[in-house]
Design an enzyme around this catalytic site. Structure first.
Site, PDB file in Angstrom:
ATOM      1  N   GLU A   1      -6.472   4.830   8.134  1.00  0.00           N
ATOM      2  CA  GLU A   1      -6.182   6.245   7.841  1.00  0.00           C
ATOM      3  C   GLU A   1      -7.392   6.916   7.205  1.00  0.00           C
ATOM      4  O   GLU A   1      -7.656   8.097   7.435  1.00  0.00           O
ATOM      5  CB  GLU A   1      -4.930   6.336   6.943  1.00  0.00           C
ATOM      6  CG  GLU A   1      -3.677   6.036   7.763  1.00  0.00           C
ATOM      7  CD  GLU A   1      -2.508   5.477   6.965  1.00  0.00           C
ATOM      8  OE1 GLU A   1      -2.529   5.511   5.723  1.00  0.00           O
ATOM      9  OE2 GLU A   1      -1.552   4.994   7.615  1.00  0.00           O
TER      10      GLU A   1
ATOM     11  N   GLY B   1       3.135   2.395  10.699  1.00  0.00           N
ATOM     12  CA  GLY B   1       4.113   3.460  10.508  1.00  0.00           C
ATOM     13  C   GLY B   1       4.887   3.809  11.767  1.00  0.00           C
ATOM     14  O   GLY B   1       5.548   4.842  11.827  1.00  0.00           O
TER      15      GLY B   1
ATOM     16  N   GLU C   1      -4.970  -4.665  10.851  1.00  0.00           N
ATOM     17  CA  GLU C   1      -3.915  -3.658  10.983  1.00  0.00           C
ATOM     18  C   GLU C   1      -4.108  -2.891  12.288  1.00  0.00           C
ATOM     19  O   GLU C   1      -4.892  -1.923  12.339  1.00  0.00           O
ATOM     20  CB  GLU C   1      -3.986  -2.673   9.812  1.00  0.00           C
ATOM     21  CG  GLU C   1      -3.743  -3.312   8.463  1.00  0.00           C
ATOM     22  CD  GLU C   1      -3.189  -2.307   7.460  1.00  0.00           C
ATOM     23  OE1 GLU C   1      -2.171  -2.631   6.843  1.00  0.00           O
ATOM     24  OE2 GLU C   1      -3.741  -1.203   7.322  1.00  0.00           O
TER      25      GLU C   1
ATOM     26  N   SER D   1       3.885  -2.054  10.149  1.00  0.00           N
ATOM     27  CA  SER D   1       5.353  -2.105  10.274  1.00  0.00           C
ATOM     28  C   SER D   1       5.957  -3.462   9.903  1.00  0.00           C
ATOM     29  O   SER D   1       6.932  -3.891  10.503  1.00  0.00           O
ATOM     30  CB  SER D   1       5.790  -1.681  11.683  1.00  0.00           C
ATOM     31  OG  SER D   1       5.397  -0.338  11.938  1.00  0.00           O
TER      32      SER D   1
ATOM     33  N   LYS E   1       0.109   4.241  -0.171  1.00  0.00           N
ATOM     34  CA  LYS E   1      -0.508   5.422   0.459  1.00  0.00           C
ATOM     35  C   LYS E   1      -0.305   6.647  -0.441  1.00  0.00           C
ATOM     36  O   LYS E   1      -0.313   6.500  -1.654  1.00  0.00           O
ATOM     37  CB  LYS E   1       0.039   5.614   1.880  1.00  0.00           C
ATOM     38  CG  LYS E   1      -0.064   4.314   2.697  1.00  0.00           C
ATOM     39  CD  LYS E   1       0.209   4.472   4.154  1.00  0.00           C
ATOM     40  CE  LYS E   1       0.041   3.120   4.845  1.00  0.00           C
ATOM     41  NZ  LYS E   1       0.159   3.190   6.292  1.00  0.00           N
TER      42      LYS E   1
ATOM     43  N   HIS F   1      -9.337   1.339   5.265  1.00  0.00           N
ATOM     44  CA  HIS F   1      -8.038   1.534   5.920  1.00  0.00           C
ATOM     45  C   HIS F   1      -8.213   2.497   7.097  1.00  0.00           C
ATOM     46  O   HIS F   1      -8.977   3.469   7.010  1.00  0.00           O
ATOM     47  CB  HIS F   1      -7.013   2.084   4.924  1.00  0.00           C
ATOM     48  CG  HIS F   1      -5.613   2.001   5.457  1.00  0.00           C
ATOM     49  ND1 HIS F   1      -5.132   2.899   6.382  1.00  0.00           N
ATOM     50  CD2 HIS F   1      -4.617   1.105   5.244  1.00  0.00           C
ATOM     51  CE1 HIS F   1      -3.886   2.555   6.699  1.00  0.00           C
ATOM     52  NE2 HIS F   1      -3.556   1.475   6.019  1.00  0.00           N
TER      53      HIS F   1
ATOM     54  N   ASN G   1       0.875  -1.175   0.000  1.00  0.00           N
ATOM     55  CA  ASN G   1       0.000   0.000   0.000  1.00  0.00           C
ATOM     56  C   ASN G   1       0.914   1.228   0.000  1.00  0.00           C
ATOM     57  O   ASN G   1       1.522   1.542   1.022  1.00  0.00           O
ATOM     58  CB  ASN G   1      -0.886  -0.036   1.254  1.00  0.00           C
ATOM     59  CG  ASN G   1      -1.691   1.239   1.440  1.00  0.00           C
ATOM     60  OD1 ASN G   1      -1.743   2.092   0.551  1.00  0.00           O
ATOM     61  ND2 ASN G   1      -2.312   1.369   2.602  1.00  0.00           N
TER      62      ASN G   1
HETATM   63  P1  13P Z   1       3.359   0.437   7.529  1.00  0.00           P
HETATM   64  O1  13P Z   1       3.816  -0.898   6.942  1.00  0.00           O
HETATM   65  O2  13P Z   1       4.077   1.607   6.966  1.00  0.00           O
HETATM   66  O3  13P Z   1       3.311   0.385   9.012  1.00  0.00           O
HETATM   67  O4  13P Z   1       1.832   0.609   7.035  1.00  0.00           O
HETATM   68  C1  13P Z   1       0.949  -0.429   7.224  1.00  0.00           C
HETATM   69  C2  13P Z   1      -0.300  -0.107   6.503  1.00  0.00           C
HETATM   70  O5  13P Z   1      -1.037   0.777   6.912  1.00  0.00           O
HETATM   71  C3  13P Z   1      -0.585  -0.846   5.268  1.00  0.00           C
HETATM   72  O6  13P Z   1      -1.869  -0.584   4.824  1.00  0.00           O
END
Ligand code: 13P
Length: 249
Positions: A96, A170, A164, A209, A13, A94, A11
Site C-alpha cells: 500500500e 483485503g 503479500e 486475507s 493500517k 508494504h 497490521n
Molecule cells: P488483509 O489481511 O486485510 O488482507 O491485509 C493483509 C496485509 O496487507 C497485512 O499487511
C-alpha cells in the site's frame, strides 16, 4: 535444518483508536498461552506509546519509518523516534505504501537499513500484483523486489520477509497452499543464496486475507513461518484464533 518460531503480526493500517487498544488485553493473554509463537501488533503511529503501555508482553511495532535519522521530512517518523516510543519492530515496503507513496525498492531498502541499525525487527514486504500472477511472472517480480530492496545484513536486528500478494490483500482471496509453498520456497532459495546459513534463519510470513479459517492450512506449508494479518488483526475475536493456529502448527 533451522527451527523458526512462528511470528503472527497484526497490521492495523489506518484503523484503530484508543478504544481499540482494549483488544490488546485478550490478544496478549492468547499470546502468553501460545508457547513458541511470537505475537506483534502494529497500530498507527499515534497509538504506539499507548499500545506499549497496554501490550502485556506482545511486541508493538510501526507500519513505516523514514530512511533518515532526522531532518526536513514533513509528516515522516524516524526509526529512532519509534524506538523511543517503545516500538520493537517496523513494517517497511508494504504494497500500500509502494503504491500510495510511490516507494521504490531503493527507498524501501534505505528504510530497512536504518530500521535494522536502530535495533528494530524489520518486516520487509514483497508481492506481485494480479496481472503478474496471471502472466506467470510472479516469482520473477518477487525475486526482483528481494534483489533490490533487501539490505545486506550486519546482525544488528532481525530481518523478516513478508510475502503479500497484492491481489490477496483485503480481498478475501488467499494464496492457495500450493501458491504459498512455491513462492516461499523461491524466497527461501534467494535468502540462502544471498546470506548463506543466516538465510535459513530468516522468517518468511504470508500476508493477504489470513483469517481463522485459512490460517492452519497456510501455517502447515513449508517455509511459511507465520502471518502478517490486516483486517483480522483488528479484533481479538478474529486475531486470537490465528495465534492459536500458529501455536498448534
Ligand atoms: P488483509 O489481511 O486485510 O488482507 O491485509 C493483509 C496485509 O496487507 C497485512 O499487511
Amino acid at each position: 535444518m533451522h527451527v523458526r518460531r512462528k511470528l503472527v503480526a497484526g497490521n492495523w493500517k489506518m484503523n484503530g483508536s484508543r478504544a481499540a487498544l482494549a483488544e490488546l488485553g485478550p490478544i496478549a493473554a492468547a499470546a502468553r498461552a501460545a508457547a513458541g509463537v511470537d505475537v506483534a501488533v502494529c497500530p498507527p503511529f499515534t497509538l504506539i506509546s499507548l499500545a506499549v503501555a497496554r501490550a502485556g508482553g506482545i511486541a508493538i511495532g510501526a507500519q513505516d519509518c523514514h530512511a533518515a535519522a532526522s531532518g526536513p521530512h514533513t509528516g515522516n517518523v524516524s526509526a529512532g523516534m519509534l524506538v523511543e516510543a517503545g516500538a520493537k519492530l517496523v513494517i517497511v515496503g508494504h504494497s500500500e505504501r509502494r503504491a500510495d507513496q510511490c516507494e521504490s525498492d531503493a527507498v524501501v531498502r534505505g528504510k530497512a537499513v536504518t530500521a535494522l541499525a536502530a535495533g528494530l525487527q524489520t518486516i520487509l514486504c514483497v508481492g506481485e500484483v494480479e496481472e503478474e500472477r496471471v502472466a506467470g511472472t510472479h516469482c520473477e517480480k518477487v525475486l526482483y523486489q528481494l534483489e533490490h530492496s533487501l539490505p545486506e545484513l550486519g546482525g544488528e536486528a532481525e530481518l523478516v520477509v513478508a510475502y503479500e500478494p497484492v491481489w490477496a490483500i483485503g480481498t478475501g482471496r488467499t494464496a492457495t497452499p500450493d501458491d504459498a509453498i512455491e513462492m516461499h520456497g523461491v524466497i527461501r532459495e534467494h535468502l540462502l543464496a544471498r546470506f548463506g546459513d543466516t538465510g535459513g534463519r530468516i522468517r518468511i510470513l504470508y500476508g493477504g486475507s489470513v483469517n481463522a479459517s485459512n490460517a492452519a492450512a497456510l501455517f502447515a506449508c513449508d517455509n511459511v513461518d507465520g502471518a502478517l494479518v490486516g483486517g483480522a488483526s483488528l479484533t481479538a475475536e478474529a486475531f486470537v484464533p490465528i495465534v492459536e493456529a500458529a501455536a498448534k502448527s
